[in-house]
Design a protein around this motif. Structure first.
Motif, short mmCIF file in Angstrom:
data_model
loop_
_atom_site.label_atom_id
_atom_site.label_comp_id
_atom_site.label_asym_id
_atom_site.label_seq_id
_atom_site.Cartn_x
_atom_site.Cartn_y
_atom_site.Cartn_z
N THR A 102 82.11 55.76 14.15
CA THR A 102 80.67 55.52 14.08
C THR A 102 80.32 54.14 14.63
OG1 THR A 102 80.72 54.50 11.88
CG2 THR A 102 80.57 56.92 11.98
N PRO A 103 79.08 53.94 15.07
CA PRO A 103 78.65 52.61 15.49
C PRO A 103 78.77 51.58 14.38
CG PRO A 103 77.10 54.26 16.29
CD PRO A 103 78.05 54.97 15.36
N GLN A 104 78.56 51.98 13.13
CA GLN A 104 78.69 51.04 12.02
C GLN A 104 80.13 50.53 11.91
OE1 GLN A 104 77.64 52.57 8.16
NE2 GLN A 104 77.78 50.57 7.17
N GLN A 105 81.10 51.43 12.07
CA GLN A 105 82.50 50.99 12.06
C GLN A 105 82.78 50.02 13.20
OE1 GLN A 105 84.21 54.96 12.18
NE2 GLN A 105 84.97 54.75 10.08
N TRP A 106 82.23 50.31 14.36
CA TRP A 106 82.37 49.40 15.51
C TRP A 106 81.87 48.00 15.14
CZ3 TRP A 106 83.88 49.68 20.78
CH2 TRP A 106 83.43 48.62 21.59
N ASP A 107 80.64 47.95 14.61
CA ASP A 107 80.03 46.67 14.27
C ASP A 107 80.86 45.93 13.23
OD1 ASP A 107 77.95 47.22 16.02
OD2 ASP A 107 76.57 47.89 14.45
N THR A 108 81.33 46.64 12.23
CA THR A 108 82.10 46.01 11.15
C THR A 108 83.43 45.47 11.66
OG1 THR A 108 81.08 47.43 9.48
CG2 THR A 108 83.18 46.39 8.91
N LEU A 109 84.16 46.28 12.44
CA LEU A 109 85.48 45.86 12.91
C LEU A 109 85.38 44.73 13.92
CD1 LEU A 109 87.21 49.34 13.16
CD2 LEU A 109 87.85 47.45 11.64
N PHE A 110 84.42 44.79 14.81
CA PHE A 110 84.29 43.72 15.79
C PHE A 110 83.74 42.45 15.15
CE2 PHE A 110 85.42 46.73 18.92
CZ PHE A 110 85.78 46.02 20.06
N ALA A 111 82.91 42.57 14.13
CA ALA A 111 82.35 41.39 13.48
C ALA A 111 83.45 40.52 12.88
CB ALA A 111 81.35 41.78 12.40
N SER A 112 84.38 41.12 12.14
CA SER A 112 85.41 40.33 11.46
C SER A 112 86.56 39.97 12.38
CB SER A 112 85.95 41.10 10.25
OG SER A 112 86.54 42.33 10.65
N ASN A 113 86.93 40.86 13.28
CA ASN A 113 88.14 40.66 14.09
C ASN A 113 87.90 39.93 15.41
OD1 ASN A 113 90.31 42.04 12.56
ND2 ASN A 113 88.96 43.81 12.80
N ALA A 114 86.68 39.92 15.90
CA ALA A 114 86.43 39.31 17.22
C ALA A 114 85.21 38.38 17.22
CB ALA A 114 86.26 40.40 18.28
N ARG A 115 84.07 38.86 16.73
CA ARG A 115 82.86 38.05 16.83
C ARG A 115 82.94 36.79 15.96
NH1 ARG A 115 76.82 40.01 15.14
NH2 ARG A 115 77.68 39.59 13.08
N ALA A 116 83.33 36.95 14.70
CA ALA A 116 83.40 35.78 13.81
C ALA A 116 84.38 34.73 14.32
CB ALA A 116 83.74 36.22 12.39
N PRO A 117 85.61 35.10 14.71
CA PRO A 117 86.52 34.07 15.24
C PRO A 117 85.95 33.34 16.45
CG PRO A 117 87.76 36.03 14.69
CD PRO A 117 86.31 36.39 14.53
N LEU A 118 85.27 34.06 17.33
CA LEU A 118 84.71 33.41 18.52
C LEU A 118 83.62 32.40 18.15
CD1 LEU A 118 84.39 33.13 21.61
CD2 LEU A 118 82.70 34.97 21.48
N PHE A 119 82.69 32.81 17.30
CA PHE A 119 81.59 31.91 16.99
C PHE A 119 81.99 30.81 16.02
CE2 PHE A 119 79.22 35.45 18.88
CZ PHE A 119 78.44 34.73 19.77
#
Length: 259
Positions: A102-119
């Motif tokens: 689902t898109p929600q799973q996409w958002d959740t997984l990318f938020a913790s594993n990729a977006r948060a570390p980058l920002f």
């Protein structure tokens, strides 16, 4: 002179807690991030405070909330007056079989594993540069080798691996950026675990003895690793690996070699 300061995400338990203990013993003061594991976080902070009073700051945040990311950096620098190291250890994990993803799973997984570390890295970079600091990202064997049923998790960890290399180019020479990829360290026992060890076996439930034996059979060193071995790799990259940047240290007993 003030002691060096590290922010460690997902540090309440398991590998994150061991990273915190190892860095604390190596002389770092610590900003300790957690999301839900309050009791474990308070116990860890009390342990470290007993060893060295005034050496910890507890920071609670959901890494999926963007505004909390620069706030975490600001709180750390405001409290300690400096920031020398960022360890992006926190990690979300859930299966995403194609046909059910689902898109929600996409958002959740990318938020913790990729977006948060980058920002977090972006907000931390000016402070890290002052003292020639470093970033360590916790990646995974599945950033480089896909795992069936977990496409989104693999994609998110692959994004973090590429962010490691790209940030090493952008932030050098003042800031070094590297990654650690653990192998079979802790068998997962908790569907809410916040570190890569829980995902490194492809399941949110404890593997059977046969599963464990099969995974170890594909590991040249024929044993699980320890949280202390992973934490020491993180410490080495932060303190001693002065000519390493953009690298991935595989603490996996050779698992990457065996497929």
């Amino acid at each position: 002179m003030s002691r060096p300061v590290a922010l460690v995400t997902g540090s309440a338990k398991r590998i994150g807690a061991q990273i915190a203990r190892t860095l604390h013993a190596a002389g770092y003061d610590l900003a300790l991030h957690y999301r839900h594991s309050r009791a474990e976080m308070e116990a860890l902070a009390a342990e470290l405070e007993t060893a060295r009073p005034g050496s910890t700051l507890i920071v609670q945040a959901d890494l999926g909330e963007f505004d909390r990311l620069p706030e975490m950096i600001a709180r750390t620098v405001g409290h300690f007056g400096r920031l020398d190291a960022l360890v992006n250890n926190a990690s979300g994990f859930t299966p995403t079989p194609i046909g059910q993803a689902t898109p929600q799973q996409w958002d959740t997984l990318f938020a913790s594993n990729a977006r948060a570390p980058l920002f977090l890295a972006q907000a931390a970079a000016p402070h890290l540069a002052v003292h020639g600091g470093a970033i360590v990202n916790m990646v995974d064997i599945y950033a480089e080798r896909p795992l069936a049923g977990h496409t989104m998790y693999c994609m998110a960890k692959a994004a973090l691996l590429m962010a490691t290399r790209s940030l090493a180019l952008e932030l050098g020479p003042q800031v070094r950026v590297n990654a650690v990829a653990p192998g079979a360290i802790l068998w997962p026992h908790d569907a809410t675990a916040e570190d890569p060890a829980a995902a490194a076996h492809g399941s949110q439930t404890p593997p059977t003895t046969a599963d464990q034996a099969e995974k170890l059979a594909r590991t040249p060193l024929q044993r699980t690793g320890t949280p202390a071995e992973v934490a020491e790799a993180v410490r080495w990259l932060l303190q001693d690996a002065g000519y390493c940047t953009g690298q991935v240290v595989h603490v996996d007993g050779g698992r990457m070699l065996a497929g």
